[in-house]
Design a protein around this motif. Structure first.
Motif: not given
Length: 81
Positions: A37-42, A48-52
């Motif tokens: 789950a944490l790897e998925g969130r990461l 999201l960082q790439e999109r930003l």
């Protein structure tokens, strides 16, 4: 008789170890699920960082284009006076 008592103690210890092993395996499964789950969130955060970063680049490009347009308008207004 003494041997019987030792064997019963040994049997009890083996049962305790088997129970502890089962609990450890269950805990291991829980932790593996949390890690997934944490790897998925990461990974999601990375996307999201790439999109930003892409959006910030677009913003900077639009800002530069607007500055160019404002410069053209200003020079046209100065020439008109």
């Amino acid at each position: 008789m003494a041997m019987d008592a030792v064997l019963k103690q040994l049997e009890a210890k083996v049962e305790e170890l088997v129970a502890a092993y089962g609990e450890a395996r269950g805990r291991e499964a829980e932790l593996a699920a949390k890690v997934a789950a944490l790897e998925g969130r990461l990974a999601s955060g990375s996307a999201l960082q790439e999109r930003l970063t892409a959006l910030e680049a677009q913003r900077d490009e639009l800002g530069a284009r607007l500055q160019k347009i404002l410069g053209l308008i200003d020079s046209t207004l100065v020439d008109a006076d």
